[in-house]
Design a protein around this motif. Structure first.
Motif, PDB file in Angstrom:
ATOM      1  N   LEU A   1      -3.912  -1.164 -12.910  1.00 29.05           N
ATOM      2  CA  LEU A   1      -2.936  -0.612 -14.679  1.00 29.05           C
ATOM      3  C   LEU A   1      -3.482   0.985 -15.261  1.00 29.05           C
ATOM      4  CD1 LEU A   1      -2.146  -3.714 -15.867  1.00 29.05           C
ATOM      5  CD2 LEU A   1      -0.430  -1.650 -14.015  1.00 29.05           C
ATOM      6  N   GLY A   2      -3.780   1.913 -14.720  1.00 28.30           N
ATOM      7  CA  GLY A   2      -3.947   3.309 -14.953  1.00 28.30           C
ATOM      8  C   GLY A   2      -5.572   3.535 -15.843  1.00 28.30           C
TER       9      GLY A   2
ATOM     10  N   ASN B   1      -9.293   0.876  -9.974  1.00 24.59           N
ATOM     11  CA  ASN B   1      -8.466   1.454 -11.466  1.00 24.59           C
ATOM     12  C   ASN B   1      -7.157   0.358 -11.197  1.00 24.59           C
ATOM     13  OD1 ASN B   1      -6.563   2.662 -13.070  1.00 24.59           O
ATOM     14  ND2 ASN B   1      -5.457   4.014 -11.250  1.00 24.59           N
TER      15      ASN B   1
ATOM     16  N   TYR C   1       0.767  -1.483  -0.421  1.00 25.70           N
ATOM     17  CA  TYR C   1       0.256  -0.008   0.253  1.00 25.70           C
ATOM     18  C   TYR C   1       0.738   0.897  -0.003  1.00 25.70           C
ATOM     19  CZ  TYR C   1      -3.812  -3.249   1.054  1.00 25.70           C
ATOM     20  OH  TYR C   1      -4.670  -4.191   1.244  1.00 25.70           O
ATOM     21  N   LYS C   2       0.619   2.105  -0.674  1.00 25.67           N
ATOM     22  CA  LYS C   2       1.228   3.668  -1.072  1.00 25.67           C
ATOM     23  C   LYS C   2       0.487   3.930   0.325  1.00 25.67           C
ATOM     24  CE  LYS C   2       1.847   2.874  -6.253  1.00 25.67           C
ATOM     25  NZ  LYS C   2       1.856   3.969  -6.842  1.00 25.67           N
TER      26      LYS C   2
ATOM     27  N   GLN D   1      -0.572  -2.247 -10.940  1.00 25.78           N
ATOM     28  CA  GLN D   1      -1.585  -1.330 -10.669  1.00 25.78           C
ATOM     29  C   GLN D   1      -2.681  -0.998  -9.742  1.00 25.78           C
ATOM     30  OE1 GLN D   1      -1.250   2.507 -12.459  1.00 25.78           O
ATOM     31  NE2 GLN D   1      -2.513   3.841 -10.812  1.00 25.78           N
ATOM     32  N   LEU D   2      -3.007  -1.474  -8.251  1.00 24.46           N
ATOM     33  CA  LEU D   2      -4.247  -1.446  -8.128  1.00 24.46           C
ATOM     34  C   LEU D   2      -4.930  -0.194  -7.338  1.00 24.46           C
ATOM     35  CD1 LEU D   2      -6.725  -3.781  -8.695  1.00 24.46           C
ATOM     36  CD2 LEU D   2      -6.036  -4.372  -6.437  1.00 24.46           C
ATOM     37  N   ASP D   3      -6.044   0.758  -7.766  1.00 18.65           N
ATOM     38  CA  ASP D   3      -6.310   1.524  -6.571  1.00 18.65           C
ATOM     39  C   ASP D   3      -7.983   1.742  -6.272  1.00 18.65           C
ATOM     40  OD1 ASP D   3      -3.890   2.028  -7.315  1.00 18.65           O
ATOM     41  OD2 ASP D   3      -4.195   4.108  -8.156  1.00 18.65           O
TER      42      ASP D   3
ATOM     43  N   PRO E   1       4.803  -5.362 -10.769  1.00 16.12           N
ATOM     44  CA  PRO E   1       3.988  -4.906  -9.888  1.00 16.12           C
ATOM     45  C   PRO E   1       2.688  -4.378 -10.845  1.00 16.12           C
ATOM     46  CG  PRO E   1       5.934  -3.431 -11.358  1.00 16.12           C
ATOM     47  CD  PRO E   1       5.549  -5.060 -11.540  1.00 16.12           C
TER      48      PRO E   1
ATOM     49  N   ARG F   1      -4.512   3.750  -3.061  1.00 20.22           N
ATOM     50  CA  ARG F   1      -3.755   3.239  -4.082  1.00 20.22           C
ATOM     51  C   ARG F   1      -2.553   1.387  -3.285  1.00 20.22           C
ATOM     52  NH1 ARG F   1      -4.077   7.259  -7.543  1.00 20.22           N
ATOM     53  NH2 ARG F   1      -4.839   8.790  -6.945  1.00 20.22           N
ATOM     54  N   SER F   2      -2.588   1.109  -3.995  1.00 21.65           N
ATOM     55  CA  SER F   2      -1.992   0.076  -3.664  1.00 21.65           C
ATOM     56  C   SER F   2      -0.872  -0.292  -4.961  1.00 21.65           C
ATOM     57  CB  SER F   2      -3.203  -1.043  -3.243  1.00 21.65           C
ATOM     58  OG  SER F   2      -3.337  -1.844  -4.441  1.00 21.65           O
ATOM     59  N   VAL F   3      -0.054  -1.395  -4.643  1.00 22.99           N
ATOM     60  CA  VAL F   3       0.232  -1.959  -5.774  1.00 22.99           C
ATOM     61  C   VAL F   3       0.761  -3.876  -5.605  1.00 22.99           C
ATOM     62  CG1 VAL F   3       2.504  -2.408  -6.819  1.00 22.99           C
ATOM     63  CG2 VAL F   3       2.428  -0.291  -6.179  1.00 22.99           C
TER      64      VAL F   3
END
Length: 209
Positions: free
Chosen positions: A168-169, A166, A122-123, A148-150, A146, A137-139
């Motif tokens: 990968l964008g 979200n 987690y960011k 991206q999973l938000d 990696p 936000r997390s990875v």
């Protein structure tokens, strides 16, 4: 239907609270909510052989029983439809929400079977106390790669709820907006409902590409 988001872990959005009954979840903090439920989901999937085998009945059962406390899928569908939402009758709205949910469950059920030993990082969560719409936000580290999973959440009287995700964008709502808009523009709201229903029938029979 475009398969822009066919990735393992996307299914966490659909089976978001499959392990929620194991312990109480604090919905007053979006960061804590995501971390707690995600861990419970991962544990539940790893322990459930039927989910790992892609059993659609089991997956649907989990979603229908557990999704409501932590998500607002009606809000998700309304935002996907945009201004067209208000042209639909209450009955049409209800049916589109249900068919869209079924579509996502069937489209991404296979992703659940791929969840094994992914690590979630987690960011730092940044939000002000007065914020009512936030992103956690997390990875996800999947086989060393990696992803991206938000999660986007908004504050309700019942606590924070997820309404968009979200990968990968690519946000879920944005990914389906054009498809829904085109169907309604060409065939009306009834046409969208018919499209979703037929697509679900195709997926159920294994005839969808």
């Amino acid at each position: 239907m475009k398969k822009l988001l066919l990735l393992p872990l996307f299914a966490l959005f659909l089976a978001f609270s499959s392990g929620a009954s194991a312990q109480a979840v604090d919905t007053s903090n979006p960061d804590v909510l995501i971390k707690t439920v995600t861990q419970q989901v991962l544990d539940q999937i790893k322990a459930d052989k039927q989910i790992q085998s892609g059993n659609i009945t089991r997956i649907t059962e989990l979603v229908n029983q557990k999704i409501l406390p932590y998500t607002d899928f009606t809000r998700t569908t309304r935002l996907v439809m945009g201004r067209n939402w208000n042209t639909a009758t209450p009955q049409q709205q209800k049916e589109i929400v249900e068919q869209f949910k079924i579509l996502l469950i069937r489209t991404y059920s296979g992703a659940l079977a791929q969840v094994r030993d992914q690590e979630v990082q987690y960011k730092p969560f940044r939000a002000s106390p007065e914020d009512t719409d936030v992103v956690v936000r997390s990875v996800v580290i999947n086989n060393g790669q990696p992803i991206q999973l938000d999660y986007r959440l908004y504050k309700t009287p019942q606590g924070w709820k997820v309404y968009d995700i979200n990968v990968l964008g690519a946000w879920l709502i944005q990914a389906y907006q054009q498809q829904f808009s085109e169907q309604i523009s060409q065939h009306g709201v009834d046409g969208l409902l018919q499209f979703l229903t037929q697509r679900n029938q195709q997926l159920a029979s294994g005839k969808a590409s």
